[in-house]
Design a protein around this motif. Sequence first.
Motif, PDB file in Angstrom:
ATOM      1  N   THR A   1       7.472   4.594  -7.998  1.00 24.40           N
ATOM      2  CA  THR A   1       8.909   4.381  -7.885  1.00 24.40           C
ATOM      3  C   THR A   1       9.405   5.206  -6.702  1.00 24.40           C
ATOM      4  O   THR A   1       8.626   5.914  -6.056  1.00 24.40           O
ATOM      5  N   VAL A   2      10.690   5.122  -6.448  1.00 21.98           N
ATOM      6  CA  VAL A   2      11.224   5.880  -5.314  1.00 21.98           C
ATOM      7  C   VAL A   2      11.020   7.368  -5.523  1.00 21.98           C
ATOM      8  O   VAL A   2      10.633   8.100  -4.604  1.00 21.98           O
ATOM      9  N   SER A   3      11.236   7.872  -6.732  1.00 22.71           N
ATOM     10  CA  SER A   3      11.185   9.313  -6.980  1.00 22.71           C
ATOM     11  C   SER A   3       9.773   9.884  -6.954  1.00 22.71           C
ATOM     12  O   SER A   3       9.576  11.049  -6.587  1.00 22.71           O
ATOM     13  N   ASP A   4       8.763   9.073  -7.351  1.00 23.41           N
ATOM     14  CA  ASP A   4       7.402   9.604  -7.378  1.00 23.41           C
ATOM     15  C   ASP A   4       6.514   9.032  -6.274  1.00 23.41           C
ATOM     16  O   ASP A   4       5.299   9.158  -6.324  1.00 23.41           O
ATOM     17  N   ASN A   5       7.130   8.415  -5.288  1.00 22.92           N
ATOM     18  CA  ASN A   5       6.366   7.906  -4.152  1.00 22.92           C
ATOM     19  C   ASN A   5       5.758   9.082  -3.376  1.00 22.92           C
ATOM     20  O   ASN A   5       6.406  10.122  -3.209  1.00 22.92           O
ATOM     21  N   PRO A   6       4.509   8.958  -2.903  1.00 28.30           N
ATOM     22  CA  PRO A   6       3.870  10.081  -2.198  1.00 28.30           C
ATOM     23  C   PRO A   6       4.665  10.604  -1.006  1.00 28.30           C
ATOM     24  O   PRO A   6       4.713  11.814  -0.772  1.00 28.30           O
ATOM     25  N   LEU A   7       5.295   9.696  -0.252  1.00 21.90           N
ATOM     26  CA  LEU A   7       6.083  10.150   0.889  1.00 21.90           C
ATOM     27  C   LEU A   7       7.285  10.979   0.433  1.00 21.90           C
ATOM     28  O   LEU A   7       7.620  12.001   1.038  1.00 21.90           O
ATOM     29  N   VAL A   8       7.915  10.541  -0.646  1.00 22.49           N
ATOM     30  CA  VAL A   8       9.055  11.285  -1.178  1.00 22.49           C
ATOM     31  C   VAL A   8       8.605  12.625  -1.742  1.00 22.49           C
ATOM     32  O   VAL A   8       9.250  13.659  -1.532  1.00 22.49           O
ATOM     33  N   ARG A   9       7.464  12.617  -2.465  1.00 19.46           N
ATOM     34  CA  ARG A   9       6.988  13.873  -3.036  1.00 19.46           C
ATOM     35  C   ARG A   9       6.600  14.872  -1.933  1.00 19.46           C
ATOM     36  O   ARG A   9       6.799  16.072  -2.057  1.00 19.46           O
ATOM     37  N   GLN A  10       6.039  14.368  -0.842  1.00 18.24           N
ATOM     38  CA  GLN A  10       5.680  15.240   0.267  1.00 18.24           C
ATOM     39  C   GLN A  10       6.935  15.864   0.877  1.00 18.24           C
ATOM     40  O   GLN A  10       6.979  17.069   1.150  1.00 18.24           O
ATOM     41  N   ALA A  11       7.953  15.051   1.096  1.00 18.98           N
ATOM     42  CA  ALA A  11       9.208  15.570   1.637  1.00 18.98           C
ATOM     43  C   ALA A  11       9.885  16.517   0.641  1.00 18.98           C
ATOM     44  O   ALA A  11      10.484  17.523   1.028  1.00 18.98           O
ATOM     45  N   ALA A  12       9.775  16.198  -0.663  1.00 17.63           N
ATOM     46  CA  ALA A  12      10.360  17.072  -1.680  1.00 17.63           C
ATOM     47  C   ALA A  12       9.660  18.417  -1.713  1.00 17.63           C
ATOM     48  O   ALA A  12      10.302  19.468  -1.863  1.00 17.63           O
ATOM     49  N   ALA A  13       8.334  18.417  -1.568  1.00 18.43           N
ATOM     50  CA  ALA A  13       7.594  19.685  -1.550  1.00 18.43           C
ATOM     51  C   ALA A  13       7.995  20.530  -0.347  1.00 18.43           C
ATOM     52  O   ALA A  13       8.136  21.755  -0.452  1.00 18.43           O
ATOM     53  N   ALA A  14       8.186  19.888   0.806  1.00 19.33           N
ATOM     54  CA  ALA A  14       8.626  20.634   1.988  1.00 19.33           C
ATOM     55  C   ALA A  14      10.025  21.208   1.766  1.00 19.33           C
ATOM     56  O   ALA A  14      10.305  22.357   2.154  1.00 19.33           O
ATOM     57  N   PHE A  15      10.903  20.442   1.121  1.00 19.58           N
ATOM     58  CA  PHE A  15      12.239  20.963   0.825  1.00 19.58           C
ATOM     59  C   PHE A  15      12.170  22.122  -0.163  1.00 19.58           C
ATOM     60  O   PHE A  15      12.859  23.139   0.004  1.00 19.58           O
ATOM     61  N   GLU A  16      11.361  21.973  -1.211  1.00 24.29           N
ATOM     62  CA  GLU A  16      11.249  23.038  -2.205  1.00 24.29           C
ATOM     63  C   GLU A  16      10.711  24.320  -1.573  1.00 24.29           C
ATOM     64  O   GLU A  16      11.165  25.428  -1.900  1.00 24.29           O
ATOM     65  N   LYS A  17       9.743  24.191  -0.672  1.00 25.37           N
ATOM     66  CA  LYS A  17       9.213  25.367   0.017  1.00 25.37           C
ATOM     67  C   LYS A  17      10.293  26.045   0.855  1.00 25.37           C
ATOM     68  O   LYS A  17      10.433  27.280   0.836  1.00 25.37           O
ATOM     69  N   ALA A  18      11.070  25.245   1.588  1.00 19.18           N
ATOM     70  CA  ALA A  18      12.151  25.808   2.394  1.00 19.18           C
ATOM     71  C   ALA A  18      13.226  26.429   1.510  1.00 19.18           C
ATOM     72  O   ALA A  18      13.807  27.472   1.850  1.00 19.18           O
TER      73      ALA A  18
ATOM     74  N   ALA B   1       0.817  -1.203   0.000  1.00 22.74           N
ATOM     75  CA  ALA B   1       0.000   0.000   0.000  1.00 22.74           C
ATOM     76  C   ALA B   1       0.859   1.265   0.000  1.00 22.74           C
ATOM     77  O   ALA B   1       0.434   2.328  -0.467  1.00 22.74           O
ATOM     78  N   ILE B   2       2.080   1.173   0.508  1.00 18.06           N
ATOM     79  CA  ILE B   2       2.977   2.331   0.562  1.00 18.06           C
ATOM     80  C   ILE B   2       3.695   2.544  -0.764  1.00 18.06           C
ATOM     81  O   ILE B   2       3.921   3.672  -1.185  1.00 18.06           O
ATOM     82  N   VAL B   3       4.016   1.458  -1.460  1.00 21.24           N
ATOM     83  CA  VAL B   3       4.873   1.573  -2.642  1.00 21.24           C
ATOM     84  C   VAL B   3       4.200   1.138  -3.933  1.00 21.24           C
ATOM     85  O   VAL B   3       4.794   1.281  -5.013  1.00 21.24           O
ATOM     86  N   ALA B   4       2.995   0.600  -3.877  1.00 20.35           N
ATOM     87  CA  ALA B   4       2.369   0.057  -5.084  1.00 20.35           C
ATOM     88  C   ALA B   4       2.162   1.144  -6.134  1.00 20.35           C
ATOM     89  O   ALA B   4       1.688   2.257  -5.829  1.00 20.35           O
ATOM     90  N   GLY B   5       2.504   0.829  -7.366  1.00 21.66           N
ATOM     91  CA  GLY B   5       2.289   1.749  -8.481  1.00 21.66           C
ATOM     92  C   GLY B   5       3.201   2.953  -8.488  1.00 21.66           C
ATOM     93  O   GLY B   5       2.943   3.927  -9.196  1.00 21.66           O
TER      94      GLY B   5
END
Length: 390
Positions: free
Chosen positions: A191-208, A185-189
Motif C-alpha cells: 500500500t502507499v504507507s508500506d511501500n518500500p520507497l515510502v518506508r525508505q523516505a520515512a526512515a530517513a525522516f525518522e533519523k533526521a 514491480a514498484i507497487v505490487a503487494g
Amino acid sequence: MSTTASSSAPDYSSREKQRRRLLMLVAVIVLIAVALGILWWFLRGQYWIETNDAYVTGNITPVDSLSAGTVKQVRVENTEYVHAGQILAALQGSQTRLAMEQAGAHLAATVRQVRQDFARVQALQQSVQAQLAERQKLEMDLNRYQQSLPSGAVSRIRIENTQNEIISAAAQVAEIQAKLRGAQAIVAGTTVSDNPLVRQAAAAFEKADINWQRRLIRAPISGYVAQRSAYPGLKVTAGQHLFSVVPLNDLWVVANIKETAMRHVRPGQAVQLTSYYYGHQVRYHGTVLGLLPGAGSAFSILPPENATGNYIHIVERVPVRIAIPARELVKHPLRPGLSMIAELHWKPGQKHSVLQPLTTTPSQGYESTVYRTELLQSQQRAEVIIRQNS
C-alpha cells in the motif's frame, strides 16, 4: 672509713635486688604479651586479611553529545543532582531542524510519487483492456472480410490492411503489458504507507527527526553532575564528552589483595571496611562478591614482559569486589575513588568456589529509559506526513 664501707654494702645489695625484681617483672610482662599475641594469632589474627590498597568504585556514566552542533545553553553545574531525562544542555538546532524539514518534504514527495505509481498501474491496466478490445474487434472484422471476399464485397487490400492492424495492436498490447509489469514491480503487494520507497523516505525522516531531538542533551540516569566541559558557544561533534553523572546509591569497593593470601578468599566472606573519609569510628559491613579473573598487571595498558634476563619478582595483587550495604551508604555516603581499609574474615573449611561469584546485575539491569520514546515520536510524525499526503 669502716663505718662508711659497711653502710654502702647493704644499699648496693638492696638496689641489686630491686633491679632483678624489675627485670623479672619486665620479662614476665613480655612473656605474657608474647603469649597473648600468639594466642590472638591462633584464635583470631590468622583468620583476618587486611589491606589498605582498596578503593570505592561506582558507575561513572559519561554524557556525550549525540549529534554535532554548537552549545546554546548549559543548565546544570558540577555537584548538582539531576534526574534521569533532565536537560543538561541544549545545542543550536537550526541545522538539524532544516535537515528534518528537508527529510519531511522528501517523504511527502515520495508518498505523492508512489500514489502516482499506483494510478499509473490502473491506467496501464485500462490501456491493456482497451487494446485487447481493439484487437478483438479487428480480428472479428478480418473474419467478416474473409467471408465476403469471394463475393467481391471486400477487396484483398482491405483484408491485408486489417491483418497489419491486428499485428500492430498485438505489439501495442505487448508494449503496454511490459510497462504494466514494470509499474507493478514498484507497487505490487504494498500500500502507499508500506511501500518500500515510502518506508525508505520515512526512515530517513525518522533519523533526521531523532537527530533534531538530540539537540537537547539529557541525563541518562539520576545522579550528581561532574566533569562538566560544556559551555555556551562550544562547537561539539557527535560523541564528544560533555558531562559525567555519578549515582552514589550503587557503590562497591575493589580491594587489591596479595596473591599470597588469596587462597583464603572466597565469595560470601564478611569484610569490615573503614574509610579514611570518616575515620575508624564508622565501619561498613561488606561482603565479598567475586574475584576479578586476573591480577592487576594482566589488565594494565603495558603488561609485564618477564621473559628477560632482568627479572625481579613482585608479589601480585588480585582485585576483589566487595559489596557495601545500601542502608550504610545512605547513612554515611561515599564517593568513587576514596581509599578504604578492608579487613576480610575467613574461616577454615569454607568450600565456596571462587568460580561461583555472588555478583549480580540490578533487577532491571543497567538501563537508561531516556531514549526509549525517541523512535516512537519520530514514527508518529512520519505517519502524520504520510496520512496528509495519501
